[in-house]
Design a protein around this motif. Structure first.
Motif, PDB file in Angstrom:
ATOM      1  N   VAL A 194       0.808  -1.216   0.000  1.00 31.75           N
ATOM      2  CA  VAL A 194       0.000   0.000   0.000  1.00 31.75           C
ATOM      3  C   VAL A 194       0.845   1.272   0.000  1.00 31.75           C
ATOM      4  CG1 VAL A 194      -1.704   1.313   1.313  1.00 31.75           C
ATOM      5  CG2 VAL A 194      -1.934  -1.167   1.100  1.00 31.75           C
ATOM      6  N   LEU A 195       1.882   1.305   0.800  1.00 34.57           N
ATOM      7  CA  LEU A 195       2.659   2.534   0.929  1.00 34.57           C
ATOM      8  C   LEU A 195       3.545   2.808  -0.281  1.00 34.57           C
ATOM      9  CD1 LEU A 195       3.609   2.489   4.719  1.00 34.57           C
ATOM     10  CD2 LEU A 195       1.657   3.555   3.564  1.00 34.57           C
ATOM     11  N   ARG A 196       3.688   1.826  -1.164  1.00 34.35           N
ATOM     12  CA  ARG A 196       4.417   2.080  -2.413  1.00 34.35           C
ATOM     13  C   ARG A 196       3.487   2.609  -3.487  1.00 34.35           C
ATOM     14  NH1 ARG A 196       8.507  -1.939  -4.851  1.00 34.35           N
ATOM     15  NH2 ARG A 196       9.181   0.045  -5.699  1.00 34.35           N
ATOM     16  N   GLY A 197       2.201   2.453  -3.283  1.00 35.56           N
ATOM     17  CA  GLY A 197       1.240   2.896  -4.277  1.00 35.56           C
ATOM     18  C   GLY A 197       1.074   1.882  -5.389  1.00 35.56           C
ATOM     19  N   CYS A 198       0.203   2.208  -6.321  1.00 34.04           N
ATOM     20  CA  CYS A 198      -0.087   1.333  -7.461  1.00 34.04           C
ATOM     21  C   CYS A 198       0.929   1.586  -8.575  1.00 34.04           C
ATOM     22  CB  CYS A 198      -1.490   1.608  -7.982  1.00 34.04           C
ATOM     23  SG  CYS A 198      -1.892   0.732  -9.511  1.00 34.04           S
ATOM     24  N   PRO A 199       1.575   0.548  -9.087  1.00 33.30           N
ATOM     25  CA  PRO A 199       2.566   0.745 -10.155  1.00 33.30           C
ATOM     26  C   PRO A 199       1.990   1.403 -11.402  1.00 33.30           C
ATOM     27  CG  PRO A 199       2.727  -1.476  -9.256  1.00 33.30           C
ATOM     28  CD  PRO A 199       1.473  -0.873  -8.692  1.00 33.30           C
ATOM     29  N   ILE A 200       0.728   1.107 -11.711  1.00 36.99           N
ATOM     30  CA  ILE A 200       0.087   1.715 -12.873  1.00 36.99           C
ATOM     31  C   ILE A 200      -0.521   3.068 -12.505  1.00 36.99           C
ATOM     32  CG2 ILE A 200      -1.903   1.519 -14.423  1.00 36.99           C
ATOM     33  CD1 ILE A 200       0.493   0.001 -15.400  1.00 36.99           C
ATOM     34  N   GLY A 201      -1.177   3.136 -11.363  1.00 33.35           N
ATOM     35  CA  GLY A 201      -1.761   4.398 -10.926  1.00 33.35           C
ATOM     36  C   GLY A 201      -0.721   5.498 -10.804  1.00 33.35           C
ATOM     37  N   ARG A 202       0.485   5.124 -10.408  1.00 33.08           N
ATOM     38  CA  ARG A 202       1.540   6.130 -10.268  1.00 33.08           C
ATOM     39  C   ARG A 202       1.844   6.798 -11.600  1.00 33.08           C
ATOM     40  NH1 ARG A 202       6.740   6.435  -6.501  1.00 33.08           N
ATOM     41  NH2 ARG A 202       7.687   8.247  -7.470  1.00 33.08           N
ATOM     42  N   MET A 203       1.723   6.056 -12.697  1.00 30.52           N
ATOM     43  CA  MET A 203       2.026   6.618 -14.007  1.00 30.52           C
ATOM     44  C   MET A 203       1.077   7.756 -14.381  1.00 30.52           C
ATOM     45  SD  MET A 203       4.709   5.031 -15.127  1.00 30.52           S
ATOM     46  CE  MET A 203       5.179   5.256 -13.397  1.00 30.52           C
ATOM     47  N   THR A 204      -0.130   7.755 -13.822  1.00 32.29           N
ATOM     48  CA  THR A 204      -1.084   8.820 -14.138  1.00 32.29           C
ATOM     49  C   THR A 204      -0.659  10.152 -13.531  1.00 32.29           C
ATOM     50  OG1 THR A 204      -2.489   8.414 -12.194  1.00 32.29           O
ATOM     51  CG2 THR A 204      -2.945   7.128 -14.179  1.00 32.29           C
ATOM     52  N   GLN A 205       0.294  10.119 -12.612  1.00 31.76           N
ATOM     53  CA  GLN A 205       0.772  11.349 -11.991  1.00 31.76           C
ATOM     54  C   GLN A 205       1.888  12.004 -12.793  1.00 31.76           C
ATOM     55  OE1 GLN A 205       1.729  10.536  -7.833  1.00 31.76           O
ATOM     56  NE2 GLN A 205       0.192   8.912  -7.809  1.00 31.76           N
ATOM     57  N   ASP A 206       2.342  11.323 -13.847  1.00 29.98           N
ATOM     58  CA  ASP A 206       3.410  11.857 -14.698  1.00 29.98           C
ATOM     59  C   ASP A 206       2.810  12.558 -15.901  1.00 29.98           C
ATOM     60  OD1 ASP A 206       6.283  11.317 -13.965  1.00 29.98           O
ATOM     61  OD2 ASP A 206       5.437   9.334 -13.602  1.00 29.98           O
ATOM     62  N   ARG A 207       3.007  13.848 -15.978  1.00 32.31           N
ATOM     63  CA  ARG A 207       2.459  14.638 -17.084  1.00 32.31           C
ATOM     64  C   ARG A 207       2.938  14.109 -18.435  1.00 32.31           C
ATOM     65  NH1 ARG A 207       0.385  19.853 -17.625  1.00 32.31           N
ATOM     66  NH2 ARG A 207       0.811  20.889 -19.612  1.00 32.31           N
ATOM     67  N   VAL A 216     -11.925   3.549  -5.159  1.00 33.62           N
ATOM     68  CA  VAL A 216     -11.556   3.353  -3.753  1.00 33.62           C
ATOM     69  C   VAL A 216     -10.129   2.815  -3.640  1.00 33.62           C
ATOM     70  CG1 VAL A 216     -11.981   1.847  -1.764  1.00 33.62           C
ATOM     71  CG2 VAL A 216     -13.857   3.131  -2.778  1.00 33.62           C
ATOM     72  N   VAL A 217      -9.765   1.876  -4.504  1.00 34.41           N
ATOM     73  CA  VAL A 217      -8.408   1.332  -4.457  1.00 34.41           C
ATOM     74  C   VAL A 217      -7.387   2.422  -4.755  1.00 34.41           C
ATOM     75  CG1 VAL A 217      -6.788  -0.254  -5.554  1.00 34.41           C
ATOM     76  CG2 VAL A 217      -9.086  -1.033  -4.985  1.00 34.41           C
ATOM     77  N   GLN A 218      -7.586   3.152  -5.849  1.00 30.18           N
ATOM     78  CA  GLN A 218      -6.616   4.177  -6.219  1.00 30.18           C
ATOM     79  C   GLN A 218      -6.590   5.330  -5.215  1.00 30.18           C
ATOM     80  OE1 GLN A 218      -4.306   3.848  -8.602  1.00 30.18           O
ATOM     81  NE2 GLN A 218      -5.164   1.795  -8.869  1.00 30.18           N
ATOM     82  N   GLY A 219      -7.772   5.746  -4.767  1.00 29.45           N
ATOM     83  CA  GLY A 219      -7.821   6.802  -3.762  1.00 29.45           C
ATOM     84  C   GLY A 219      -7.246   6.355  -2.434  1.00 29.45           C
ATOM     85  N   GLY A 220      -7.461   5.065  -2.116  1.00 23.29           N
ATOM     86  CA  GLY A 220      -6.905   4.529  -0.877  1.00 23.29           C
ATOM     87  C   GLY A 220      -5.393   4.565  -0.861  1.00 23.29           C
ATOM     88  N   TYR A 221      -4.796   4.279  -2.004  1.00 29.88           N
ATOM     89  CA  TYR A 221      -3.337   4.379  -2.104  1.00 29.88           C
ATOM     90  C   TYR A 221      -2.870   5.801  -1.777  1.00 29.88           C
ATOM     91  CZ  TYR A 221      -2.480  -0.131  -4.468  1.00 29.88           C
ATOM     92  OH  TYR A 221      -2.350  -1.460  -4.777  1.00 29.88           O
ATOM     93  N   VAL A 222      -3.537   6.776  -2.356  1.00 29.23           N
ATOM     94  CA  VAL A 222      -3.141   8.179  -2.153  1.00 29.23           C
ATOM     95  C   VAL A 222      -3.257   8.560  -0.681  1.00 29.23           C
ATOM     96  CG1 VAL A 222      -3.715  10.573  -2.682  1.00 29.23           C
ATOM     97  CG2 VAL A 222      -3.751   8.864  -4.507  1.00 29.23           C
TER      98      VAL A 222
END
Length: 223
Positions: free
Chosen positions: A109-122, A174-180
């Protein structure tokens, strides 16, 4: 982090991968690791080469550049996550049981989602090629969960008034928001609270209502 956890979350053993130990395989695996750790912008070709233990010539022998290699790594990660999720969602049990198993699966959980993290890269979001695996993964996940819920309605396990598509979107959110929330708090508790809250709502739409699952511990837990 154990290798088995990394393999499950990021798909380093996905079918069709280059031979284990090959230069191409080391490049893809190293890029997967670095993208999860640092994101796309923070992952330099130099860091990839150092992590993979190969020379610059080897990288450009197999890939046109960083973007091409990153695309292969993102696709590998997305494919691995999809296979892992589908295994859980296709298992025996009620619709509630299968969705609960997906939500409660072990995650880092504390590493976040490997795919979800990519959405944070412009740079990723603005590149149609790099963004495509993200859209495909999340689109598939929502559709697959909606299928499970629709099946549950047909079996009489879930209320007819339940909207499978909207509920599936809520599960993904919920999964993606939970990671954040967990990363912001540096504690997996917000993730667990969000998951159990959603499961309580889903249980209320089940017939008969299932027994709520026990809360998980705080050991590192992954979509």
């Amino acid at each position: 982090m154990s290798k088995s956890t990394w393999d499950r979350d990021s798909g380093t053993t996905a079918a069709g991968a280059p031979p284990a130990g090959s230069t191409q395989e080391r490049l893809v695996t190293s890029t997967q690791e670095l993208l999860w750790e640092r994101g796309y912008v923070g992952t330099s070709p130099k860091a990839i080469l150092e992590r993979a233990g190969v020379g610059q010539g080897s990288m450009y022998h197999h890939f046109a550049g960083k973007s091409d290699l990153a695309l292969a790594a993102i696709r590998r990660t997305a494919d691995g996550m999809r296979a892992a999720a589908d295994e859980i969602l296709s298992a025996p049990g009620t619709a509630y049981d299968r969705v609960a198993a997906y939500l409660l699966r072990e995650r880092q959980v504390l590493r976040g989602c490997p795919i979800g993290r990519m959405t944070q890269d412009r740079d990723v979001v603005q590149d149609p090629e790099l963004r495509a695996p993200l859209d495909e993964m999340f689109g598939w996940l929502r559709q697959r969960i909606a299928e499970v819920l629709t099946e549950g309605q047909r079996r009489g396990e879930l209320a007819a008034a339940l909207d499978p598509s909207a509920t599936a979107a809520s599960v993904a959110a919920v999964v993606q928001g939970g990671y954040v929330l967990a990363r912001a708090a540096e504690d997996p508790a917000p993730f667990d609270a969000a998951v159990h809250g959603l499961l309580a709502l889903l249980a209320a739409q089940s017939t008969p209502a299932p027994t709520p699952p026990p809360a998980r511990g705080k050991a590192p837990a992954a979509p």
